[in-house]
Design an enzyme around this catalytic site. Structure first.
Site, PDB file in Angstrom:
ATOM      1  CG  ASP A  51      33.882  27.697  35.386  1.00 42.72           C
ATOM      2  OD1 ASP A  51      33.786  28.841  35.855  1.00 42.72           O
ATOM      3  OD2 ASP A  51      34.694  26.845  35.803  1.00 42.72           O
ATOM      4  CE1 TYR A 109      29.848  22.077  40.278  1.00 44.05           C
ATOM      5  CE2 TYR A 109      30.554  22.104  42.578  1.00 44.05           C
ATOM      6  CZ  TYR A 109      30.157  22.774  41.431  1.00 44.05           C
ATOM      7  OH  TYR A 109      30.065  24.144  41.448  1.00 44.05           O
TER       8      TYR A 109
END
Length: 270
Positions: A51, A109
Site C-alpha cells: 500500500d 514483514y
C-alpha cells in the site's frame, strides 16, 4: 526467458505498488525504467502488492522477455532510469516454473514503531509512532492467540480480493529497543491490510485498552468491526519473500535500514 528482480523502494514516495492511471506507483516507475532500458514494454508480476507508504526491502518481481542480457546489465540498466526512491538490487534468470507470487511459500514483514511523547520529523515516513508507553509483555501474550492457521477475516480489508481468509501465521516477534519497539510478522501469505490491522490491535492491547485475551475474541468473531482501526503504514516493511531452494533467490539486503541487526535478532532468521 523469465527474469526475476529483487526490488527495494521507499513507499512514502509512491501511491502503492499496483499500476494506476496517474502513474505514481512503484510498478509504474519500474515498468517505465524497464521499457527505457529494454526499448520494449515489459509487464511485471509481483510477489506482494504493498500500500501507499509501505516500504519494500525484499520485494520480488518477474517478467518474460526475448532479450538476452547479463544479470548485472539488468540491474545497472534499469536503475539508470529509476528515481532515487526505488532500485533493482539483483537480477536472475529463472525457469518457467518460477512465479514471483505463486511460487512463494512465505512472506515476512517488519514494523518499526517509535514510542516517545513527541513525534520525530526525521522518522515521519520511516516508522510508526505512539506517544504513550506500551506493555510489551501484554502484546506478546496477545500475539500468541494469533499464531497458527486461522480464518483472519477480522483483520482483512473490505477491499481484499483474496479467495480465502485462511492464512498460516508462523510467527509474531516483538522486541523493544530504546525508544522503539520492533515487530516481525511471518506467514505463508497475508490478506490486504492484515499486518496493519494486527498492529492496530496489538497496540490497543499495549495501551491497556483491552486484555491480551481480547485478540482471541476478535479472531474468533471473523468480524472486521470487532478489531481496532487499521494502523499507520509508515513503519511497515516487506522484508523477505521465501521461495523453494531450487530457485536460489538471493536474500534481501536488510542492511539498508538502521534497525537491521535488531530485526535479525527477533528469531535468528533473515
Amino acid at each position: 526467458m523469465r527474469i526475476a528482480l529483487g526490488i527495494q523502494y521507499d513507499g512514502a514516495a509512491f501511491c502503492g505498488w499496483q499500476s494506476q492511471p496517474h502513474g505514481k506507483t512503484v510498478q509504474d516507475a519500474l515498468e517505465r525504467a524497464l521499457a527505457e532500458f529494454a526499448q520494449t514494454s515489459l509487464h511485471t508480476t509481483v510477489a506482494g502488492r504493498t500500500d501507499t507508504g509501505v516500504h519494500g526491502l525484499g520485494q520480488v518481481v518477474h517478467f518474460d522477455t526475448d532479450l538476452d542480457r547479463a544479470d548485472f546489465s539488468w540491474v545497472r540498466g534499469t536503475n539508470a532510469f529509476l528515481p532515487s526512491t526505488v532500485a533493482v538490487q539483483w537480477a536472475k534468470p529463472m525457469p518457467d516454473t518460477f512465479h514471483a507470487r505463486f511460487a512463494a511459500f512465505e512472506r515476512t514483514y517488519y514494523y518499526a514503531l517509535y514510542v516517545h511523547p513527541v513525534r520525530s520529523p526525521m522518522l515521519a515516513a520511516r516508522a510508526g509512532w505512539v506517544h504513550t508507553p506500551l506493555d510489551v509483555d501484554a502484546m506478546r501474550e496477545a500475539a500468541e492467540h494469533l499464531v497458527g492457521e486461522h480464518d483472519f477475516s477480522a483483520f482483512r480489508s473490505s477491499e481484499c480480493q483474496a479467495k480465502s481468509p485462511v492464512k498460516h501465521l508462523y510467527q509474531i516477534g516483538i522486541r523493544p529497543d530504546g525508544d522503539f519497539i520492533h515487530f516481525r510478522f511471518r506467514a505463508n501469505a497475508f490478506l490486504h491490510h492484515m499486518v496493519r490491522n494486527l498492529m492496530g490491535c496489538l497496540v490497543a492491547v499495549g495501551r491497556g485498552r483491552y486484555p491480551a485475551s481480547w485478540l482471541a475474541e476478535v479472531l474468533e468473531s471473523r468480524d472486521r468491526g470487532c478489531a481496532a482501526p487499521t494502523f499507520m503504514p509508515e513503519g511497515l516493511y516487506l522484508a523477505h519473500v521465501g521461495y523453494p531452494a531450487e530457485f536460489a533467490v538471493p536474500p534481501a539486503q536488510l542492511g539498508s535500514v538502521p534497525w537491521s541487526s535488531v530485526w535479525a535478532d527477533l528469531d535468528g532468521r533473515p
